[in-house]
Design an enzyme around this catalytic site. Structure first.
Site, PDB file in Angstrom:
ATOM      1  CB  SER A  25      44.263 -11.445  60.830  1.00 56.74           C
ATOM      2  OG  SER A  25      43.800 -10.535  61.805  1.00 56.74           O
ATOM      3  CB  THR A  57      48.697 -13.218  58.360  1.00 56.38           C
ATOM      4  OG1 THR A  57      47.666 -13.250  59.348  1.00 56.38           O
ATOM      5  CG2 THR A  57      48.764 -11.849  57.707  1.00 56.38           C
ATOM      6  CE1 TYR A  58      42.026 -13.747  59.842  1.00 52.53           C
ATOM      7  CE2 TYR A  58      43.834 -15.265  60.249  1.00 52.53           C
ATOM      8  CZ  TYR A  58      42.747 -14.541  60.704  1.00 52.53           C
ATOM      9  OH  TYR A  58      42.399 -14.603  62.028  1.00 52.53           O
ATOM     10  N   GLY A  73      48.276 -10.598  66.659  1.00 47.31           N
ATOM     11  CA  GLY A  73      48.726 -11.890  67.143  1.00 47.31           C
ATOM     12  C   GLY A  73      50.237 -11.995  67.197  1.00 47.31           C
TER      13      GLY A  73
END
Length: 120
Positions: A25, A57-58, A73
């Protein structure tokens, strides 16, 4: 028919941290999320102005007023602290909604503090 339209971006933000060991994220100062109307867990694209890398991503919420833009990540291999990025969100809109959509552009300073909200 629905169209996928650009609806908001945080423009020229500076990456403040990169954590390879985090699950994934991007962590974004909650003040910037609110200004751009991006929700926690919403899909975002990140475009790295510094090196050209792009990813999906979020969003996760970071502390208000912190200016945090944290790449988490595996994406930490692509973006480093100090890199300049654009964080963009898109949405599905009806034909009618798409024709009247006014995307939000959040302009920030070098410390990721809100400078201005600007329509496209």
């Amino acid at each position: 028919m629905e169209r996928i339209m650009f609806r908001a971006k945080i423009h020229r933000a500076t990456v403040t941290q990169a954590d390879l060991d985090y699950v994934g994220s991007v962590t974004i100062d909650q003040d910037l999320l609110d200004a751009a109307d991006i929700l926690v867990n919403e899909k975002v694209d990140i475009w790295n102005i510094t090196n050209g890398n792009r990813l999906h991503t979020y969003a996760l919420s970071g502390p208000r007023g912190s200016g945090v833009i944290g790449i988490n990540g595996a994406a930490a291999h692509l973006m480093r602290p100090g890199d300049m990025v654009i964080i963009a969100a898109f949405g599905n809109f009806s034909e009618e909604e798409a024709r009247t959509l006014e995307p939000k552009v959040v302009l920030v300073d070098a410390k990721n503090r809100l400078l201005e909200l600007q329509p496209v």
